[in-house]
Structures are given as structure tokens and as C-alpha cells.
Write a protein that holds these residues in place. Sequence first.
Motif, PDB file in Angstrom:
ATOM      1  N   TYR A  15       1.093  -1.272  -0.105  1.00 11.17           N
ATOM      2  CA  TYR A  15       0.244  -0.130   0.018  1.00 11.17           C
ATOM      3  C   TYR A  15       1.372   1.096  -0.165  1.00 11.17           C
ATOM      4  O   TYR A  15       0.302   2.220  -0.572  1.00 11.17           O
ATOM      5  CB  TYR A  15      -0.828  -0.598   1.141  1.00 11.17           C
ATOM      6  CG  TYR A  15      -2.413  -0.915   1.422  1.00 11.17           C
ATOM      7  CD1 TYR A  15      -2.907  -1.622   0.214  1.00 11.17           C
ATOM      8  CD2 TYR A  15      -1.669  -1.613   1.674  1.00 11.17           C
ATOM      9  CE1 TYR A  15      -3.773  -2.073  -0.072  1.00 11.17           C
ATOM     10  CE2 TYR A  15      -3.021  -3.285   2.248  1.00 11.17           C
ATOM     11  CZ  TYR A  15      -3.612  -3.010   0.970  1.00 11.17           C
ATOM     12  OH  TYR A  15      -4.841  -4.458   0.899  1.00 11.17           O
ATOM     13  N   ALA A  18       1.925   1.908  -3.467  1.00 14.56           N
ATOM     14  CA  ALA A  18       0.743   2.242  -4.380  1.00 14.56           C
ATOM     15  C   ALA A  18       0.322   3.740  -3.629  1.00 14.56           C
ATOM     16  O   ALA A  18       0.462   4.309  -5.465  1.00 14.56           O
ATOM     17  CB  ALA A  18      -0.275   1.209  -3.499  1.00 14.56           C
ATOM     18  N   ILE A  19       0.268   4.153  -3.093  1.00 16.05           N
ATOM     19  CA  ILE A  19       0.155   5.722  -2.814  1.00 16.05           C
ATOM     20  C   ILE A  19       1.454   6.102  -3.244  1.00 16.05           C
ATOM     21  O   ILE A  19       1.199   7.607  -3.532  1.00 16.05           O
ATOM     22  CB  ILE A  19      -0.028   6.526  -1.190  1.00 16.05           C
ATOM     23  CG1 ILE A  19       1.377   5.864  -0.088  1.00 16.05           C
ATOM     24  CG2 ILE A  19      -1.256   5.432  -0.628  1.00 16.05           C
ATOM     25  CD1 ILE A  19       1.144   6.203   0.962  1.00 16.05           C
ATOM     26  N   TRP A  67      -9.632  -3.327  -2.397  1.00 20.63           N
ATOM     27  CA  TRP A  67      -9.701  -2.242  -3.068  1.00 20.63           C
ATOM     28  C   TRP A  67      -8.669  -3.510  -3.475  1.00 20.63           C
ATOM     29  O   TRP A  67      -7.463  -4.111  -3.924  1.00 20.63           O
ATOM     30  CB  TRP A  67      -8.960  -1.471  -2.147  1.00 20.63           C
ATOM     31  CG  TRP A  67      -7.975  -0.087  -3.381  1.00 20.63           C
ATOM     32  CD1 TRP A  67      -9.155   1.025  -3.783  1.00 20.63           C
ATOM     33  CD2 TRP A  67      -6.571  -0.266  -3.673  1.00 20.63           C
ATOM     34  NE1 TRP A  67      -8.003   1.619  -4.857  1.00 20.63           N
ATOM     35  CE2 TRP A  67      -6.543   1.118  -4.508  1.00 20.63           C
ATOM     36  CE3 TRP A  67      -5.293  -1.077  -3.619  1.00 20.63           C
ATOM     37  CZ2 TRP A  67      -5.703   1.657  -4.867  1.00 20.63           C
ATOM     38  CZ3 TRP A  67      -4.360  -0.487  -3.722  1.00 20.63           C
ATOM     39  CH2 TRP A  67      -4.398   0.820  -4.626  1.00 20.63           C
ATOM     40  N   PRO A  69      -4.885  -2.062  -7.551  1.00 12.73           N
ATOM     41  CA  PRO A  69      -4.816  -0.520  -7.943  1.00 12.73           C
ATOM     42  C   PRO A  69      -5.730  -0.506  -9.452  1.00 12.73           C
ATOM     43  O   PRO A  69      -5.068   0.258 -10.528  1.00 12.73           O
ATOM     44  CB  PRO A  69      -3.408  -1.133  -8.653  1.00 12.73           C
ATOM     45  CG  PRO A  69      -3.002  -1.750  -7.401  1.00 12.73           C
ATOM     46  CD  PRO A  69      -4.027  -2.388  -7.168  1.00 12.73           C
ATOM     47  N   SER A  72      -9.002   4.070  -8.351  1.00 15.98           N
ATOM     48  CA  SER A  72      -7.904   5.157  -7.446  1.00 15.98           C
ATOM     49  C   SER A  72      -7.343   5.192  -6.085  1.00 15.98           C
ATOM     50  O   SER A  72      -8.262   4.669  -5.431  1.00 15.98           O
ATOM     51  CB  SER A  72      -8.632   6.755  -7.354  1.00 15.98           C
ATOM     52  OG  SER A  72      -7.916   7.419  -7.449  1.00 15.98           O
ATOM     53  N   VAL A  73      -5.941   5.414  -6.166  1.00 16.87           N
ATOM     54  CA  VAL A  73      -5.412   5.201  -4.792  1.00 16.87           C
ATOM     55  C   VAL A  73      -6.099   6.024  -3.836  1.00 16.87           C
ATOM     56  O   VAL A  73      -5.986   5.663  -2.601  1.00 16.87           O
ATOM     57  CB  VAL A  73      -3.854   5.134  -4.931  1.00 16.87           C
ATOM     58  CG1 VAL A  73      -3.446   6.429  -4.746  1.00 16.87           C
ATOM     59  CG2 VAL A  73      -3.031   4.392  -3.694  1.00 16.87           C
ATOM     60  N   ASP A  74      -6.481   7.086  -3.933  1.00 14.75           N
ATOM     61  CA  ASP A  74      -7.212   7.871  -3.386  1.00 14.75           C
ATOM     62  C   ASP A  74      -8.329   6.862  -2.438  1.00 14.75           C
ATOM     63  O   ASP A  74      -8.170   7.672  -1.221  1.00 14.75           O
ATOM     64  CB  ASP A  74      -8.263   9.825  -3.829  1.00 14.75           C
ATOM     65  CG  ASP A  74      -6.823   9.844  -5.090  1.00 14.75           C
ATOM     66  OD1 ASP A  74      -6.131  10.156  -4.186  1.00 14.75           O
ATOM     67  OD2 ASP A  74      -7.179  11.093  -5.693  1.00 14.75           O
ATOM     68  N   ALA A  77      -5.752   5.473   0.766  1.00 15.22           N
ATOM     69  CA  ALA A  77      -4.521   6.627   0.941  1.00 15.22           C
ATOM     70  C   ALA A  77      -4.760   7.276   2.226  1.00 15.22           C
ATOM     71  O   ALA A  77      -3.755   6.420   3.102  1.00 15.22           O
ATOM     72  CB  ALA A  77      -4.031   7.844   0.287  1.00 15.22           C
TER      73      ALA A  77
END
Length: 302
Positions: A15, A18-19, A67, A69, A72-74, A77
Motif C-alpha cells: 500500500y 501504491a500511494i 481494493w 490498483p 484510484s489510490v485516493d 490513501a
Amino acid sequence: MGKKQVQLIDSLSFYEKAINGQADENSFRYEIMQPMEKMWQYLNAPLLPKTPGGYDVVMASEMMGMWTPRKSVDLIADQISELKATKIFEEYQAVIDTGIARFENIGYEIPLKEFVLNILLADPENKIVMASEGYSGFGGIPGYMILIVFPNDYNRTRLKSALAHEFNHNIRFTYAPFNHGDVSVEEYLVIEGLAEVFAESLFGIEQRGPWVQDYDEEELAYSIEVIKDGRKGRGFEEVAAYMYGDEVAREQGYAPVGLSRNAGYTIGYHIVKEYLKNSGATIEEATLSPSEIIISGSHVFD
């Protein structure tokens, strides 16, 4: 008895990547899901799709509420630090060790050398997971457990209980293997009832999951009658309507049968509680008992 190993997959590092824009679908496949490849093989979900855009572990994970990828990573996050703060990454080992000890204490040699655990962030756009207070899990293949979490005030204290629930599934299915395509409503009631009563035995009723509802006497009696009529139905489509209730049945394209949310989980819980009271068995002994013995010994459908 040899000590069982627990492999925790390093989802937190994934993660963080990812962000920072350093993780994609393939990172998800190979860093997060490849250690569980044998589980996915049982579920007929390949690491890579056989045809472009076809079914694979990424699609299967999204269907389970994780979740990935591809979104959206938003969405997640802000949740990485919240997931860490639940303490489950420090506490998981003790939960599993305690569960192992409980079964070894009644003389059951668990036929597994290792448990693989994945603690993953949920997709907040998945309606089914969010309707279950933002968390769920999977323990249907012995040796593999998944927790799916969108941390919130309700679930952050209940993750140890949720893990114990999935651990109980793992043990149950070493005794009576799960057949997704041929499982009966009756068997599924017992499976879920055993898991939640086991978790409750470790962490108390206040940590019980939202899948067990507090029905009044009238709704409890009504739900028992509806499930009694359908309890011999087989196959997951049949099971789902009775276990999850009409709202989720419609969401997933199953025919509703006239039940409230999580009715099957609630009745399964009561079946197991009544069986333990009537028989004097422990929850560990019940976990290693045939479904028909638990159903008949509970007298819930008499």
C-alpha cells in the motif's frame, strides 16, 4: 506436535508503494496474491487471465470487496495508517496461536503445517462490504485466511474476533471440506454459526460481528420457519439468499426468499448456541462434529 507457522503477507509495504505510484495490477498479483496461489487455484481464479480482460485474481479480489490498483489510490490513501492503528498486525499471531492451542487441547492434530494470512484494505465503493460495517473475511480454503477491512470505529476493535472466525472456518474445513457448488443451506448455517460462536468464546459477545443480528422473538421465529422450509437447498446461489437476506440477494442477482439481512448467520449462531447448551459439548468439539448432529441436537427446527 509440530509448531504451525504463520506467514503474514506484507500488504502494508504494497500500500505504501501504491500511494507513491509504484504499484500496479501486476504488483497486486505477484506481491499480494501469489503467496495465496494455491487458494486461488481451488477457486479457479488464475494469477493471469486466460484471455485479455478475463477472470483472474484481480477480478476475483474486487468481487470479494478488496481494493486493487485498478481503482484510484485516493480511495484508500488515508486508510493505511488507520489499518496499522488497529494493532491487528501485532496481534494476529496470538489469535492464531490461541486457536491452535484450543484444538490441540482436545487432541485434534491440525493437518496443516502453515497458515498464510493476508490483511487487506477494502474498496469503500463495494456496497456489500460497507454494509457489513466495512469489514469481512475469507477462510474457506484450509491454510489461507483473508481479512478485508475499511477501518472505522465499529470494526477496528473487532479484527481479532474476525480473524478467529476465519480461523475456525480453516479448522472446520480440515474436518469437513467445503464444496461451494454442493453445500446445503443447513451445512452453511452450521459453518457460520460455529465460526462466530468460536470467535465469541475468545473475545466476548461485545466483539461479535454485525452478521449476527439482534432479532426480537417474532422475527427470530419467522426467520427460523423460512429457513426450515429451505434448509435442504443446495448450491451457493440457493445458500446465499438464506444466509445474506433479500437485500444482498437482489444485489448479487439471487432470488430473494423473504429474509432480513444476515438471517442465516443469525439463525446459524442460535443453532450452535442451542446445540452447545443441550449437548454440553465445547465449541471446539462442535467444530469437529457433523452438521446433522448439530442441527438435530439444537432442536431449533423441531
